[in-house]
Design a protein around this motif. Sequence first.
Motif, PDB file in Angstrom:
ATOM      1  N   GLY A  69      -7.712  -0.528   2.934  1.00 35.30           N
ATOM      2  CA  GLY A  69      -7.510  -1.442   1.679  1.00 35.30           C
ATOM      3  C   GLY A  69      -7.118  -0.680   0.526  1.00 35.30           C
ATOM      4  N   SER A  70      -6.533  -1.153  -0.557  1.00 38.75           N
ATOM      5  CA  SER A  70      -6.096  -0.656  -1.668  1.00 38.75           C
ATOM      6  C   SER A  70      -7.022   0.592  -2.269  1.00 38.75           C
ATOM      7  CB  SER A  70      -5.577  -1.418  -2.782  1.00 38.75           C
ATOM      8  OG  SER A  70      -6.583  -2.369  -2.979  1.00 38.75           O
ATOM      9  N   PRO A 123     -15.761 -12.585 -11.269  1.00 40.81           N
ATOM     10  CA  PRO A 123     -14.465 -12.885 -11.537  1.00 40.81           C
ATOM     11  C   PRO A 123     -13.553 -11.783 -12.408  1.00 40.81           C
ATOM     12  CG  PRO A 123     -15.572 -14.480 -12.736  1.00 40.81           C
ATOM     13  CD  PRO A 123     -16.568 -13.674 -11.796  1.00 40.81           C
ATOM     14  N   ALA A 124     -12.509 -11.240 -12.163  1.00 43.77           N
ATOM     15  CA  ALA A 124     -11.944 -10.299 -13.037  1.00 43.77           C
ATOM     16  C   ALA A 124     -11.983 -10.706 -14.407  1.00 43.77           C
ATOM     17  CB  ALA A 124     -10.298 -10.633 -12.617  1.00 43.77           C
ATOM     18  N   ASP A 153      -4.563  -7.336  -7.685  1.00 45.54           N
ATOM     19  CA  ASP A 153      -3.809  -7.957  -6.276  1.00 45.54           C
ATOM     20  C   ASP A 153      -4.520  -9.175  -6.014  1.00 45.54           C
ATOM     21  OD1 ASP A 153      -2.525  -8.157  -4.009  1.00 45.54           O
ATOM     22  OD2 ASP A 153      -3.905  -6.624  -2.873  1.00 45.54           O
ATOM     23  N   LEU A 200      -9.598  -4.659  -9.637  1.00 38.87           N
ATOM     24  CA  LEU A 200     -10.311  -5.984  -9.953  1.00 38.87           C
ATOM     25  C   LEU A 200     -10.470  -6.816  -8.821  1.00 38.87           C
ATOM     26  CD1 LEU A 200      -9.204  -6.491 -13.786  1.00 38.87           C
ATOM     27  CD2 LEU A 200     -11.255  -5.037 -12.868  1.00 38.87           C
ATOM     28  N   TYR A 201      -9.598  -6.606  -7.898  1.00 41.64           N
ATOM     29  CA  TYR A 201      -9.599  -7.692  -6.806  1.00 41.64           C
ATOM     30  C   TYR A 201      -9.695  -6.745  -5.671  1.00 41.64           C
ATOM     31  CZ  TYR A 201      -7.546 -10.517 -10.749  1.00 41.64           C
ATOM     32  OH  TYR A 201      -7.176 -10.761 -11.843  1.00 41.64           O
ATOM     33  N   CYS A 202     -10.767  -6.147  -5.146  1.00 42.83           N
ATOM     34  CA  CYS A 202     -10.673  -5.007  -4.427  1.00 42.83           C
ATOM     35  C   CYS A 202     -10.627  -5.388  -3.027  1.00 42.83           C
ATOM     36  CB  CYS A 202     -11.744  -4.131  -4.864  1.00 42.83           C
ATOM     37  SG  CYS A 202     -13.393  -4.436  -4.291  1.00 42.83           S
ATOM     38  N   GLY A 203     -11.247  -6.317  -2.693  1.00 45.73           N
ATOM     39  CA  GLY A 203     -11.087  -6.704  -1.094  1.00 45.73           C
ATOM     40  C   GLY A 203     -12.056  -5.973  -0.659  1.00 45.73           C
ATOM     41  N   ASN A 229     -17.313  -8.675   0.132  1.00 46.12           N
ATOM     42  CA  ASN A 229     -16.029  -7.814   0.260  1.00 46.12           C
ATOM     43  C   ASN A 229     -16.303  -6.589  -0.881  1.00 46.12           C
ATOM     44  OD1 ASN A 229     -15.007  -9.569   1.483  1.00 46.12           O
ATOM     45  ND2 ASN A 229     -13.382 -10.331   0.141  1.00 46.12           N
ATOM     46  N   HIS A 278       0.797  -1.463  -0.084  1.00 50.30           N
ATOM     47  CA  HIS A 278       0.188   0.164  -0.004  1.00 50.30           C
ATOM     48  C   HIS A 278       0.924   1.211   0.116  1.00 50.30           C
ATOM     49  CE1 HIS A 278      -3.693  -2.563   1.450  1.00 50.30           C
ATOM     50  NE2 HIS A 278      -3.378  -2.504   0.342  1.00 50.30           N
ATOM     51  N   ASP A 338     -15.082  -7.453  -7.338  1.00 47.74           N
ATOM     52  CA  ASP A 338     -14.343  -8.495  -6.693  1.00 47.74           C
ATOM     53  C   ASP A 338     -15.450  -9.605  -6.852  1.00 47.74           C
ATOM     54  OD1 ASP A 338     -12.142  -8.614  -3.892  1.00 47.74           O
ATOM     55  OD2 ASP A 338     -13.625 -10.299  -4.269  1.00 47.74           O
ATOM     56  N   VAL A 339     -14.859 -10.860  -6.802  1.00 51.50           N
ATOM     57  CA  VAL A 339     -15.422 -12.044  -6.984  1.00 51.50           C
ATOM     58  C   VAL A 339     -16.472 -12.396  -5.879  1.00 51.50           C
ATOM     59  CG1 VAL A 339     -13.957 -13.857  -6.171  1.00 51.50           C
ATOM     60  CG2 VAL A 339     -15.494 -14.481  -7.978  1.00 51.50           C
ATOM     61  N   ASP A 340     -16.173 -11.936  -4.435  1.00 53.58           N
ATOM     62  CA  ASP A 340     -16.825 -12.140  -3.258  1.00 53.58           C
ATOM     63  C   ASP A 340     -17.700 -10.850  -3.145  1.00 53.58           C
ATOM     64  OD1 ASP A 340     -17.444 -11.875  -0.706  1.00 53.58           O
ATOM     65  OD2 ASP A 340     -15.862 -13.265  -0.255  1.00 53.58           O
ATOM     66  N   TYR A 372      -5.188 -13.346  -4.552  1.00 52.96           N
ATOM     67  CA  TYR A 372      -4.211 -13.920  -3.827  1.00 52.96           C
ATOM     68  C   TYR A 372      -3.486 -15.050  -4.620  1.00 52.96           C
ATOM     69  CZ  TYR A 372      -7.850 -13.070  -0.473  1.00 52.96           C
ATOM     70  OH  TYR A 372      -8.582 -12.340   0.677  1.00 52.96           O
TER      71      TYR A 372
HETATM   72  C1  LIG Z   1      -5.288  -9.773  -1.475  1.00 57.31           C
HETATM   73  S1  LIG Z   1      -7.296  -9.398  -1.714  1.00 57.31           S
HETATM   74  C2  LIG Z   1      -7.214  -7.821  -2.246  1.00 57.31           C
HETATM   75  C3  LIG Z   1      -6.891  -6.714  -1.205  1.00 57.31           C
HETATM   76  C4  LIG Z   1      -6.831  -5.483  -1.854  1.00 57.31           C
HETATM   77  N1  LIG Z   1      -6.408  -5.260  -2.908  1.00 57.31           N
HETATM   78  C5  LIG Z   1      -6.095  -4.638  -0.755  1.00 57.31           C
HETATM   79  O1  LIG Z   1      -4.780  -4.357  -1.025  1.00 57.31           O
HETATM   80  O2  LIG Z   1      -6.723  -4.142   0.056  1.00 57.31           O
HETATM   81  C6  LIG Z   1      -7.830 -10.599  -2.944  1.00 57.31           C
HETATM   82  C7  LIG Z   1      -9.091 -10.445  -3.252  1.00 57.31           C
HETATM   83  O3  LIG Z   1      -9.200 -10.832  -4.603  1.00 57.31           O
HETATM   84  C8  LIG Z   1     -10.697 -11.534  -4.495  1.00 57.31           C
HETATM   85  N2  LIG Z   1     -10.594 -12.391  -5.747  1.00 57.31           N
HETATM   86  C9  LIG Z   1     -10.207 -13.721  -6.025  1.00 57.31           C
HETATM   87  N3  LIG Z   1     -10.282 -14.325  -6.817  1.00 57.31           N
HETATM   88  C10 LIG Z   1     -10.787 -13.277  -7.622  1.00 57.31           C
HETATM   89  C11 LIG Z   1     -11.147 -13.290  -8.937  1.00 57.31           C
HETATM   90  N4  LIG Z   1     -11.063 -14.317  -9.725  1.00 57.31           N
HETATM   91  N5  LIG Z   1     -11.742 -12.264  -9.812  1.00 57.31           N
HETATM   92  C12 LIG Z   1     -11.852 -11.262  -8.792  1.00 57.31           C
HETATM   93  N6  LIG Z   1     -11.441 -11.146  -7.590  1.00 57.31           N
HETATM   94  C13 LIG Z   1     -11.080 -12.359  -6.885  1.00 57.31           C
HETATM   95  C14 LIG Z   1     -10.972 -11.953  -3.133  1.00 57.31           C
HETATM   96  O4  LIG Z   1     -12.191 -12.131  -2.905  1.00 57.31           O
HETATM   97  C15 LIG Z   1     -10.101 -10.978  -2.468  1.00 57.31           C
HETATM   98  O5  LIG Z   1     -11.056  -9.832  -1.856  1.00 57.31           O
END
Ligand SMILES: C[S@@+](CC[C@H](N)C(=O)[O-])C[C@H]1O[C@@H](n2cnc3c(N)ncnc32)[C@H](O)[C@@H]1O
Length: 276
Positions: A75-76, A124-125, A147, A57-60, A102, A30, A97-99, A149
Amino acid sequence: MTKRDSDRYEIDPSDGLRREIVGGWSVDKHKRLKRYVDITRATRRKFDKSGSTYIDLYCGTGRLRIKSTGEVSDGSPLVAYRQSESDSPFSQIHIADVDSENLAACASRLEMAGAESVIAQSGPANETVSRICRRLHPSGLHLAFLDPYSIGALPFSVLQELGELRRMDLIVHVSEMDLQRNIIAMAQDGVLDRFAPGWERAVDLNQRNDVAKRQLLEYWRSLLSAMGYLVSDNIERVTGQKNQPLYWLVLASKNSLADKFWGQVSNVEPQMRLTF
Ligand SMILES: C[S@@+](CC[C@H](N)C(=O)[O-])C[C@H]1O[C@@H](n2cnc3c(N)ncnc32)[C@H](O)[C@@H]1O
Protein backbone atom coordinates in the motif's frame (compact mmCIF):
# COMPACT_ATOMS: atom_id res chain seq x y z
CA MET A 1 -15.97 -8.50 9.30
CA THR A 2 -19.29 -7.24 7.92
CA LYS A 3 -20.39 -8.40 4.43
CA ARG A 4 -19.22 -5.07 3.00
CA ASP A 5 -15.87 -5.44 4.72
CA SER A 6 -15.43 -9.00 3.46
CA ASP A 7 -15.87 -7.78 -0.12
CA ARG A 8 -13.19 -5.21 0.44
CA TYR A 9 -10.76 -6.90 2.84
CA GLU A 10 -9.29 -10.32 3.56
CA ILE A 11 -6.60 -11.69 5.86
CA ASP A 12 -3.13 -11.95 4.41
CA PRO A 13 -1.88 -15.42 5.38
CA SER A 14 1.74 -14.25 5.51
CA ASP A 15 1.21 -11.96 8.52
CA GLY A 16 -2.36 -12.53 9.70
CA LEU A 17 -3.29 -8.89 9.07
CA ARG A 18 -6.00 -7.42 6.94
CA ARG A 19 -5.25 -6.48 3.35
CA GLU A 20 -7.44 -4.64 0.88
CA ILE A 21 -8.84 -6.16 -2.33
CA VAL A 22 -8.54 -3.56 -5.10
CA GLY A 23 -8.88 -2.93 -8.84
CA GLY A 24 -5.86 -2.93 -11.13
CA TRP A 25 -5.68 0.87 -11.32
CA SER A 26 -4.09 0.98 -7.83
CA VAL A 27 -0.87 -0.19 -9.43
CA ASP A 28 -0.70 2.98 -11.53
CA LYS A 29 -1.29 5.23 -8.56
CA HIS A 30 1.55 3.55 -6.69
CA LYS A 31 3.91 3.66 -9.66
CA ARG A 32 3.53 7.43 -9.76
CA LEU A 33 4.01 7.80 -6.02
CA LYS A 34 7.11 5.60 -6.16
CA ARG A 35 8.58 7.53 -9.02
CA TYR A 36 7.87 10.86 -7.35
CA VAL A 37 9.60 9.74 -4.15
CA ASP A 38 12.51 8.52 -6.23
CA ILE A 39 12.86 11.62 -8.34
CA THR A 40 12.78 13.95 -5.30
CA ARG A 41 15.49 12.11 -3.37
CA ALA A 42 18.24 14.67 -4.02
CA THR A 43 15.93 17.45 -2.80
CA ARG A 44 15.12 15.44 0.34
CA ARG A 45 18.80 15.10 1.18
CA LYS A 46 19.11 18.87 1.42
CA PHE A 47 16.70 18.86 4.37
CA ASP A 48 18.79 16.86 6.77
CA LYS A 49 18.34 19.41 9.58
CA SER A 50 14.65 20.30 9.35
CA GLY A 51 13.70 16.90 7.97
CA SER A 52 11.50 15.55 5.25
CA THR A 53 8.25 13.80 6.01
CA TYR A 54 5.74 11.58 4.25
CA ILE A 55 2.13 12.02 5.35
CA ASP A 56 -0.67 9.63 4.40
CA LEU A 57 -3.99 10.66 5.96
CA TYR A 58 -5.96 7.78 4.39
CA CYS A 59 -3.25 5.16 4.74
CA GLY A 60 -5.27 1.96 4.34
CA THR A 61 -3.89 -1.43 5.42
CA GLY A 62 -0.44 -1.18 3.85
CA ARG A 63 -1.00 -4.23 1.64
CA LEU A 64 -3.31 -4.95 -1.28
CA ARG A 65 -4.36 -7.81 -3.47
CA ILE A 66 -5.39 -6.98 -7.01
CA LYS A 67 -8.66 -8.72 -7.62
CA SER A 68 -8.23 -9.47 -11.31
CA THR A 69 -4.65 -10.78 -11.20
CA GLY A 70 -4.21 -11.99 -7.62
CA GLU A 71 -0.98 -9.98 -7.38
CA VAL A 72 -0.16 -8.81 -3.84
CA SER A 73 1.57 -5.47 -3.43
CA ASP A 74 2.42 -2.76 -0.95
CA GLY A 75 0.00 0.00 0.00
CA SER A 76 1.01 3.64 -0.39
CA PRO A 77 2.93 4.19 2.90
CA LEU A 78 5.02 1.07 2.29
CA VAL A 79 5.65 2.12 -1.32
CA ALA A 80 6.89 5.53 -0.15
CA TYR A 81 8.95 4.09 2.69
CA ARG A 82 10.70 1.42 0.65
CA GLN A 83 11.48 3.79 -2.18
CA SER A 84 13.10 6.32 0.16
CA GLU A 85 14.85 4.19 2.74
CA SER A 86 18.07 3.17 0.98
CA ASP A 87 19.52 6.59 0.23
CA SER A 88 17.20 9.41 1.27
CA PRO A 89 14.86 8.23 4.00
CA PHE A 90 11.98 10.34 5.22
CA SER A 91 12.81 11.55 8.70
CA GLN A 92 9.24 10.85 9.78
CA ILE A 93 6.30 8.96 8.33
CA HIS A 94 2.86 10.03 9.55
CA ILE A 95 0.00 7.68 8.83
CA ALA A 96 -3.67 8.09 9.72
CA ASP A 97 -6.95 6.39 8.93
CA VAL A 98 -10.51 6.58 10.22
CA ASP A 99 -10.53 2.78 10.40
CA SER A 100 -8.40 1.73 13.36
CA GLU A 101 -7.92 -1.83 12.08
CA ASN A 102 -6.52 -0.53 8.80
CA LEU A 103 -4.26 1.85 10.68
CA ALA A 104 -2.95 -0.86 13.01
CA ALA A 105 -2.24 -3.21 10.06
CA CYS A 106 -0.40 -0.47 8.21
CA ALA A 107 1.66 0.55 11.27
CA SER A 108 2.65 -3.09 11.91
CA ARG A 109 3.69 -3.60 8.32
CA LEU A 110 5.82 -0.46 8.32
CA GLU A 111 7.47 -1.63 11.51
CA MET A 112 8.08 -5.11 10.07
CA ALA A 113 9.61 -3.48 6.99
CA GLY A 114 12.07 -1.65 9.28
CA ALA A 115 10.56 1.85 9.37
CA GLU A 116 11.50 3.54 12.62
CA SER A 117 9.98 6.99 12.80
CA VAL A 118 6.35 6.14 12.20
CA ILE A 119 3.63 8.13 13.94
CA ALA A 120 0.10 6.71 13.63
CA GLN A 121 -3.09 8.66 14.34
CA SER A 122 -6.55 7.17 14.32
CA GLY A 123 -9.44 9.33 13.13
CA PRO A 124 -10.97 11.19 10.22
CA ALA A 125 -8.55 13.27 8.18
CA ASN A 126 -10.18 16.56 9.19
CA GLU A 127 -9.13 15.78 12.78
CA THR A 128 -5.82 13.98 12.32
CA VAL A 129 -4.47 16.69 10.03
CA SER A 130 -4.18 19.20 12.91
CA ARG A 131 -2.49 16.68 15.19
CA ILE A 132 0.01 15.86 12.47
CA CYS A 133 0.69 19.42 11.29
CA ARG A 134 1.51 20.47 14.86
CA ARG A 135 4.39 17.98 14.81
CA LEU A 136 5.90 19.02 11.47
CA HIS A 137 8.97 21.21 11.22
CA PRO A 138 7.87 24.53 9.65
CA SER A 139 10.96 24.61 7.43
CA GLY A 140 10.92 20.92 6.55
CA LEU A 141 10.07 19.30 3.23
CA HIS A 142 6.78 17.47 3.30
CA LEU A 143 4.81 15.25 0.95
CA ALA A 144 1.17 14.42 1.65
CA PHE A 145 -0.53 11.60 -0.26
CA LEU A 146 -4.31 11.95 0.00
CA ASP A 147 -6.23 8.97 -1.24
CA PRO A 148 -9.74 8.67 0.17
CA TYR A 149 -12.43 6.59 -1.52
CA SER A 150 -14.83 9.46 -1.74
CA ILE A 151 -15.17 13.21 -2.20
CA GLY A 152 -17.01 13.36 1.14
CA ALA A 153 -13.83 12.28 2.96
CA LEU A 154 -11.76 15.07 1.41
CA PRO A 155 -12.90 18.39 2.87
CA PHE A 156 -10.97 21.41 1.64
CA SER A 157 -10.12 22.30 5.25
CA VAL A 158 -7.66 19.38 5.20
CA LEU A 159 -5.79 20.87 2.24
CA GLN A 160 -5.87 24.33 3.82
CA GLU A 161 -4.28 23.08 6.97
CA LEU A 162 -1.58 21.16 5.15
CA GLY A 163 -1.01 24.15 2.86
CA GLU A 164 -0.05 26.36 5.79
CA LEU A 165 3.31 24.61 5.72
CA ARG A 166 5.75 26.31 3.42
CA ARG A 167 6.93 23.19 1.63
CA MET A 168 4.06 20.77 1.48
CA ASP A 169 3.68 18.91 -1.82
CA LEU A 170 0.32 17.28 -2.31
CA ILE A 171 -0.58 14.23 -4.38
CA VAL A 172 -4.34 13.99 -4.28
CA HIS A 173 -6.68 11.34 -5.56
CA VAL A 174 -10.05 12.90 -6.39
CA SER A 175 -12.83 10.40 -7.04
CA GLU A 176 -14.41 11.24 -10.36
CA MET A 177 -16.51 8.09 -10.09
CA ASP A 178 -18.15 9.54 -6.99
CA LEU A 179 -19.03 12.78 -8.80
CA GLN A 180 -20.27 10.85 -11.80
CA ARG A 181 -22.80 9.05 -9.65
CA ASN A 182 -23.76 11.60 -7.05
CA ILE A 183 -22.97 15.22 -7.90
CA ILE A 184 -26.56 16.44 -7.37
CA ALA A 185 -26.98 14.55 -4.11
CA MET A 186 -23.58 15.84 -2.98
CA ALA A 187 -24.68 19.40 -3.63
CA GLN A 188 -27.85 18.84 -1.62
CA ASP A 189 -26.11 17.13 1.29
CA GLY A 190 -23.43 19.79 1.72
CA VAL A 191 -20.60 17.49 0.55
CA LEU A 192 -19.64 19.92 -2.23
CA ASP A 193 -19.64 22.81 0.26
CA ARG A 194 -16.99 20.98 2.24
CA PHE A 195 -15.02 19.73 -0.77
CA ALA A 196 -14.90 23.05 -2.63
CA PRO A 197 -16.39 25.90 -0.57
CA GLY A 198 -18.07 28.46 -2.83
CA TRP A 199 -18.49 25.96 -5.70
CA GLU A 200 -21.87 27.48 -6.68
CA ARG A 201 -20.02 30.45 -8.16
CA ALA A 202 -18.38 28.25 -10.78
CA VAL A 203 -20.46 25.13 -11.28
CA ASP A 204 -23.73 24.89 -13.13
CA LEU A 205 -25.48 21.70 -12.13
CA ASN A 206 -27.93 22.11 -15.01
CA GLN A 207 -25.12 21.39 -17.41
CA ARG A 208 -24.30 17.86 -18.55
CA ASN A 209 -22.63 15.85 -15.79
CA ASP A 210 -19.22 15.81 -17.51
CA VAL A 211 -19.29 19.62 -17.89
CA ALA A 212 -20.34 20.17 -14.27
CA LYS A 213 -17.64 17.77 -13.03
CA ARG A 214 -15.02 19.57 -15.06
CA GLN A 215 -16.17 22.95 -13.74
CA LEU A 216 -15.95 21.63 -10.21
CA LEU A 217 -12.42 20.29 -10.71
CA GLU A 218 -11.29 23.58 -12.22
CA TYR A 219 -12.82 25.52 -9.36
CA TRP A 220 -11.22 23.22 -6.76
CA ARG A 221 -7.93 23.73 -8.55
CA SER A 222 -8.40 27.51 -8.36
CA LEU A 223 -8.86 27.24 -4.58
CA LEU A 224 -5.48 25.55 -4.36
CA SER A 225 -3.93 28.21 -6.59
CA ALA A 226 -5.30 30.91 -4.28
CA MET A 227 -3.31 29.28 -1.48
CA GLY A 228 -0.09 29.71 -3.48
CA TYR A 229 -0.08 26.25 -5.01
CA LEU A 230 0.96 25.55 -8.57
CA VAL A 231 -1.30 22.75 -9.67
CA SER A 232 0.21 20.60 -12.36
CA ASP A 233 -1.40 20.88 -15.77
CA ASN A 234 -0.93 17.16 -16.02
CA ILE A 235 -3.99 16.21 -14.06
CA GLU A 236 -4.21 12.53 -14.76
CA ARG A 237 -7.58 11.10 -15.48
CA VAL A 238 -7.55 7.44 -14.68
CA THR A 239 -10.27 5.32 -16.22
CA GLY A 240 -11.29 1.69 -15.74
CA GLN A 241 -11.19 -1.19 -18.21
CA LYS A 242 -14.53 -0.16 -19.70
CA ASN A 243 -13.33 3.43 -19.91
CA GLN A 244 -15.49 4.38 -16.93
CA PRO A 245 -14.21 7.43 -15.01
CA LEU A 246 -12.40 6.50 -11.83
CA TYR A 247 -10.35 9.33 -10.44
CA TRP A 248 -8.15 12.31 -11.11
CA LEU A 249 -4.64 12.28 -9.73
CA VAL A 250 -3.46 15.79 -8.97
CA LEU A 251 -0.07 17.14 -7.97
CA ALA A 252 0.08 20.50 -6.22
CA SER A 253 3.27 22.16 -5.02
CA LYS A 254 4.48 25.65 -4.26
CA ASN A 255 7.69 24.87 -6.12
CA SER A 256 7.74 24.84 -9.90
CA LEU A 257 10.34 22.08 -9.85
CA ALA A 258 7.70 19.68 -8.56
CA ASP A 259 5.66 20.21 -11.70
CA LYS A 260 8.69 19.31 -13.79
CA PHE A 261 9.10 16.16 -11.72
CA TRP A 262 5.44 15.29 -12.16
CA GLY A 263 5.86 15.62 -15.92
CA GLN A 264 8.55 12.97 -15.68
CA VAL A 265 6.43 10.79 -13.43
CA SER A 266 3.43 10.89 -15.72
CA ASN A 267 3.63 8.33 -18.38
CA VAL A 268 0.08 7.90 -19.52
CA GLU A 269 -1.75 7.94 -22.80
CA PRO A 270 -2.42 11.50 -24.04
CA GLN A 271 -6.19 11.02 -23.87
CA MET A 272 -5.92 10.30 -20.16
CA ARG A 273 -4.34 13.63 -19.48
CA LEU A 274 -6.44 16.72 -18.81
CA THR A 275 -4.61 19.83 -19.78
CA PHE A 276 -5.99 23.04 -18.36
C1 LIG B 1 -8.35 3.93 -0.95
S1 LIG B 1 -8.02 3.47 0.70
C2 LIG B 1 -6.36 3.98 0.91
C3 LIG B 1 -5.38 3.16 0.19
C4 LIG B 1 -3.94 3.58 0.37
N1 LIG B 1 -3.74 4.99 0.17
C5 LIG B 1 -3.07 2.84 -0.61
O1 LIG B 1 -2.85 3.32 -1.71
O2 LIG B 1 -2.61 1.76 -0.26
C6 LIG B 1 -8.87 4.70 1.57
C7 LIG B 1 -8.71 4.64 3.09
O3 LIG B 1 -9.31 5.84 3.60
C8 LIG B 1 -9.91 5.53 4.85
N2 LIG B 1 -10.87 6.61 5.10
C9 LIG B 1 -12.13 6.77 4.60
N3 LIG B 1 -12.65 7.94 5.04
C10 LIG B 1 -11.71 8.55 5.79
C11 LIG B 1 -11.63 9.79 6.48
N4 LIG B 1 -12.64 10.66 6.46
N5 LIG B 1 -10.50 10.09 7.12
C12 LIG B 1 -9.45 9.22 7.14
N6 LIG B 1 -9.47 8.02 6.53
C13 LIG B 1 -10.58 7.69 5.84
C14 LIG B 1 -10.47 4.15 4.67
O4 LIG B 1 -10.65 3.52 5.92
C15 LIG B 1 -9.41 3.49 3.80
O5 LIG B 1 -8.47 2.82 4.58
